[in-house]
Design a protein around this motif. Structure first.
Motif, PDB file in Angstrom:
ATOM      1  N   MET A  56       0.352  -1.406   0.154  1.00 18.23           N
ATOM      2  CA  MET A  56       0.316   0.167  -0.269  1.00 18.23           C
ATOM      3  C   MET A  56       0.846   1.034  -0.020  1.00 18.23           C
ATOM      4  N   ARG A  57       1.790   1.122   1.209  1.00 20.82           N
ATOM      5  CA  ARG A  57       2.923   2.466   1.105  1.00 20.82           C
ATOM      6  C   ARG A  57       3.653   2.450  -0.415  1.00 20.82           C
ATOM      7  N   GLU A  58       3.972   1.614  -1.244  1.00 13.21           N
ATOM      8  CA  GLU A  58       4.554   2.223  -2.536  1.00 13.21           C
ATOM      9  C   GLU A  58       3.809   2.407  -3.547  1.00 13.21           C
ATOM     10  N   LYS A  59       2.464   1.643  -3.236  1.00 15.17           N
ATOM     11  CA  LYS A  59       1.411   2.037  -3.984  1.00 15.17           C
ATOM     12  C   LYS A  59       1.018   3.770  -4.522  1.00 15.17           C
ATOM     13  N   LEU A  60       0.836   4.444  -2.611  1.00 20.31           N
ATOM     14  CA  LEU A  60       0.442   5.643  -2.400  1.00 20.31           C
ATOM     15  C   LEU A  60       1.726   6.140  -3.388  1.00 20.31           C
ATOM     16  N   LEU A  61       3.183   5.538  -2.987  1.00 22.70           N
ATOM     17  CA  LEU A  61       3.885   6.411  -3.953  1.00 22.70           C
ATOM     18  C   LEU A  61       3.686   6.650  -4.437  1.00 22.70           C
ATOM     19  N   GLU A  62       3.480   5.636  -5.757  1.00 24.24           N
ATOM     20  CA  GLU A  62       3.041   5.824  -7.060  1.00 24.24           C
ATOM     21  C   GLU A  62       2.468   6.563  -7.323  1.00 24.24           C
ATOM     22  N   SER A  86      -8.798   4.672  -3.704  1.00 24.19           N
ATOM     23  CA  SER A  86      -9.343   3.534  -4.290  1.00 24.19           C
ATOM     24  C   SER A  86      -8.487   2.935  -3.357  1.00 24.19           C
ATOM     25  N   VAL A  87      -7.796   2.446  -3.030  1.00 22.23           N
ATOM     26  CA  VAL A  87      -6.713   2.204  -2.229  1.00 22.23           C
ATOM     27  C   VAL A  87      -6.642   2.520  -0.764  1.00 22.23           C
ATOM     28  N   LEU A  88      -7.359   3.741  -0.650  1.00 22.52           N
ATOM     29  CA  LEU A  88      -7.604   3.665   1.670  1.00 22.52           C
ATOM     30  C   LEU A  88      -8.482   2.292   1.745  1.00 22.52           C
ATOM     31  N   ARG A  89     -10.004   1.971   0.467  1.00 23.22           N
ATOM     32  CA  ARG A  89     -10.198   1.151   0.782  1.00 23.22           C
ATOM     33  C   ARG A  89     -10.215  -0.001   1.247  1.00 23.22           C
ATOM     34  N   ASP A  90      -8.752  -0.568   0.862  1.00 24.94           N
ATOM     35  CA  ASP A  90      -8.347  -1.956   1.464  1.00 24.94           C
ATOM     36  C   ASP A  90      -7.580  -1.648   3.022  1.00 24.94           C
ATOM     37  N   MET A  91      -7.593  -0.710   3.751  1.00 28.03           N
ATOM     38  CA  MET A  91      -7.219  -0.405   4.431  1.00 28.03           C
ATOM     39  C   MET A  91      -7.832  -1.214   5.320  1.00 28.03           C
ATOM     40  N   GLY A  92      -8.412  -1.969   5.204  1.00 25.71           N
ATOM     41  CA  GLY A  92      -9.755  -2.698   6.218  1.00 25.71           C
ATOM     42  C   GLY A  92      -8.616  -4.049   6.754  1.00 25.71           C
ATOM     43  N   LYS A  93      -8.183  -4.399   5.294  1.00 24.25           N
ATOM     44  CA  LYS A  93      -6.869  -4.912   5.448  1.00 24.25           C
ATOM     45  C   LYS A  93      -5.934  -5.327   6.570  1.00 24.25           C
ATOM     46  N   ILE A 127      -3.369  -5.136   9.733  1.00 25.22           N
ATOM     47  CA  ILE A 127      -3.428  -4.910  11.612  1.00 25.22           C
ATOM     48  C   ILE A 127      -4.001  -4.386  12.051  1.00 25.22           C
ATOM     49  N   ALA A 128      -4.175  -3.699  13.059  1.00 25.32           N
ATOM     50  CA  ALA A 128      -4.382  -2.129  13.938  1.00 25.32           C
ATOM     51  C   ALA A 128      -3.050  -1.743  14.064  1.00 25.32           C
ATOM     52  N   GLU A 129      -2.061  -2.111  13.735  1.00 24.50           N
ATOM     53  CA  GLU A 129      -0.479  -1.462  13.935  1.00 24.50           C
ATOM     54  C   GLU A 129      -0.149  -0.593  12.575  1.00 24.50           C
ATOM     55  N   GLU A 130      -0.519  -0.461  11.961  1.00 18.10           N
ATOM     56  CA  GLU A 130      -0.230  -0.671   9.888  1.00 18.10           C
ATOM     57  C   GLU A 130      -1.315   0.739   9.903  1.00 18.10           C
ATOM     58  N   ARG A 131      -1.857   0.453  10.443  1.00 14.39           N
ATOM     59  CA  ARG A 131      -3.720   1.703   9.915  1.00 14.39           C
ATOM     60  C   ARG A 131      -2.858   3.009  10.332  1.00 14.39           C
ATOM     61  N   PRO A 132      -2.720   3.582  11.120  1.00 15.85           N
ATOM     62  CA  PRO A 132      -2.072   4.961  11.631  1.00 15.85           C
ATOM     63  C   PRO A 132      -0.674   5.101  10.076  1.00 15.85           C
ATOM     64  N   GLY A 170      -1.914   5.357   7.225  1.00 17.76           N
ATOM     65  CA  GLY A 170      -2.796   7.137   7.213  1.00 17.76           C
ATOM     66  C   GLY A 170      -2.286   7.819   7.264  1.00 17.76           C
ATOM     67  N   GLN A 171      -1.092   7.671   7.496  1.00 17.53           N
ATOM     68  CA  GLN A 171       0.039   8.947   7.981  1.00 17.53           C
ATOM     69  C   GLN A 171       0.457   9.324   6.557  1.00 17.53           C
ATOM     70  N   ILE A 172       0.884   8.244   5.827  1.00 13.81           N
ATOM     71  CA  ILE A 172       1.785   8.775   4.513  1.00 13.81           C
ATOM     72  C   ILE A 172       0.516   8.916   3.373  1.00 13.81           C
ATOM     73  N   ALA A 173      -0.867   8.274   3.706  1.00 16.23           N
ATOM     74  CA  ALA A 173      -1.723   8.849   2.545  1.00 16.23           C
ATOM     75  C   ALA A 173      -1.610  10.057   3.054  1.00 16.23           C
ATOM     76  N   ASN A 174      -2.595  10.312   3.911  1.00 13.12           N
ATOM     77  CA  ASN A 174      -2.247  12.251   4.017  1.00 13.12           C
ATOM     78  C   ASN A 174      -1.628  12.842   3.576  1.00 13.12           C
ATOM     79  N   GLU A 175      -0.198  12.528   3.965  1.00  9.46           N
ATOM     80  CA  GLU A 175       0.684  13.188   3.340  1.00  9.46           C
ATOM     81  C   GLU A 175       0.794  13.434   1.778  1.00  9.46           C
ATOM     82  N   VAL A 176      -0.192  12.140   1.097  1.00 12.50           N
ATOM     83  CA  VAL A 176       0.025  11.965  -0.658  1.00 12.50           C
ATOM     84  C   VAL A 176      -1.038  12.986  -0.644  1.00 12.50           C
TER      85      VAL A 176
END
Length: 344
Positions: A5-11, A45-52, A54-59, A62-68
């Motif tokens: 997800m991180r790579e997808k957001l940066l792409e 579309s990418v953020l819809r997969d955040m539900g998959k 684990i709890a520790e990875e979501r923040p 989410g921070q990377i997504a907000n920055e993007v």
């Protein structure tokens, strides 16, 4: 999953920034905003997969997504401002007027001979203590005829002589209704002049027109006599045409004045000596009509005719203009021919 997800957001960020830097129109930048940041955009579309995650990875994601998102929004806003400024400068450059540029001199207009004459007459009477008043060109039969002591069988009231709109409304045949309105509204004492267009059915020829201009004056006060009228008109005529001008008063009949008179003036060309223009009489054509205001007219307007008296006069401005400028055809005043108007 987090790394993907991180790579997808940066792409998405890289592709979006490249696309934003390549746009050349505001419409394109709006399309990119919808494409990447809209409800159905790629970032969403990418953020819809955040539900998959684990709890520790979501923040972290989410921070990377907000920055993007913040970076893309800032890039879009900056590009909008840049494009708007470019469009503004392009418009200014296109519409720029060089005020230092030498151009052909513009043709400036001037007063029409009729307007110039009206203003000269009004200024002259203002200097004599008169006030200028105006009134409507569409009048009532009451003000145009009845209040002026014109009987129902008077020729000017005939349907073939006057432009009627209804049985009670017409185009005024003279500016005298302005005097009626003024007497009703202001009472006495009164000293006014009024100028404007008037209308009567008439065949057009060198000296007649169904539309013409009049100026009328009215004085109402205590102890007003025919001597005051003659003195006022003599001063007016000398001021208008010259101190050597003479006047001649001939008895006449007007229903709204009694006694009444027509006024002739010296021939303007020979100044009273006699010439072909005046048939060697020394007199020009009749210039105006005048008389003492009929008591019935004063009473009709609510003015006590036992206490007050008055005089009135009226003249055709078109005729005065023709005499003043040496014109031989009234149609010249209404044809708007620049070859004629540029002479004045």
């Amino acid at each position: 999953m987090k790394e993907n997800m991180r790579e997808k957001l940066l792409e998405i960020k890289e592709i979006a920034l490249n696309n934003i830097n390549e746009v050349t129109a505001l419409e394109e930048i709006e399309q990119l905003r919808v494409k990447f940041l809209g409800k159905k955009g790629e970032l969403t579309s990418v953020l819809r997969d955040m539900g998959k995650l684990i709890a520790e990875e979501r923040p972290i994601v989410g921070q990377i997504a907000n920055e993007v998102r913040d970076e893309l929004e800032e890039a879009i806003s900056s590009m909008k401002e840049k494009l708007s400024e470019e469009m503004k400068m392009a418009k200014i450059s296109k519409e720029k007027i060089d005020i230092t540029m030498i151009t052909n001199k513009e043709r400036l207009g001037h007063r029409h001979p009729l307007l110039a004459t009206i203003e000269e007459l009004e200024d002259l009477f203002i200097s004599m203590g008169f006030s200028v008043v105006t009134g409507p060109e569409i009048e009532t039969v009451e003000n145009n005829f009845n209040a002026l002591n014109s009987p129902e069988n008077h020729p000017s009231r005939d349907l073939s002589d006057t432009f009627y709109i209804t049985e009670d409304i017409l185009l005024r045949t003279h500016t005298s209704p302005v005097q009626i309105r003024a007497m009703k509204e202001m009472g006495a004492p009164l000293r006014i002049v009024s100028a404007g267009r008037t209308f009567r059915f008439d065949d057009v020829d060198d000296t007649h027109s169904p539309m013409f201009h009049q100026l009328e004056g009215l004085v109402v006060d205590e102890n007003i006599s025919m001597a005051n009228l003659i003195h006022t008109l003599d001063i007016f005529i000398k001021e208008l045409f010259g101190s050597d001008m003479k006047t001649r008063y001939r008895p006449h009949h007007f229903p709204f004045t009694e006694p009444s008179a027509e006024v002739d003036v010296s021939c303007l060309k020979c100044r009273g000596k006699g010439c072909p223009d005046c048939n060697y009489t020394g007199w020009s054509m009749e210039l105006l009509g005048c008389g003492m205001v009929h008591p019935k007219v004063l009473e009709y307007c609510g003015i006590d005719s036992e206490k007050y008296s008055g005089f009135a006069f009226g003249m055709g401005i078109d005729r005065i203009t023709m005499v003043k400028y040496g014109l031989d055809n009234i149609r010249l005043l209404f044809e708007n021919d620049n070859r004629f108007l540029e002479q004045f």
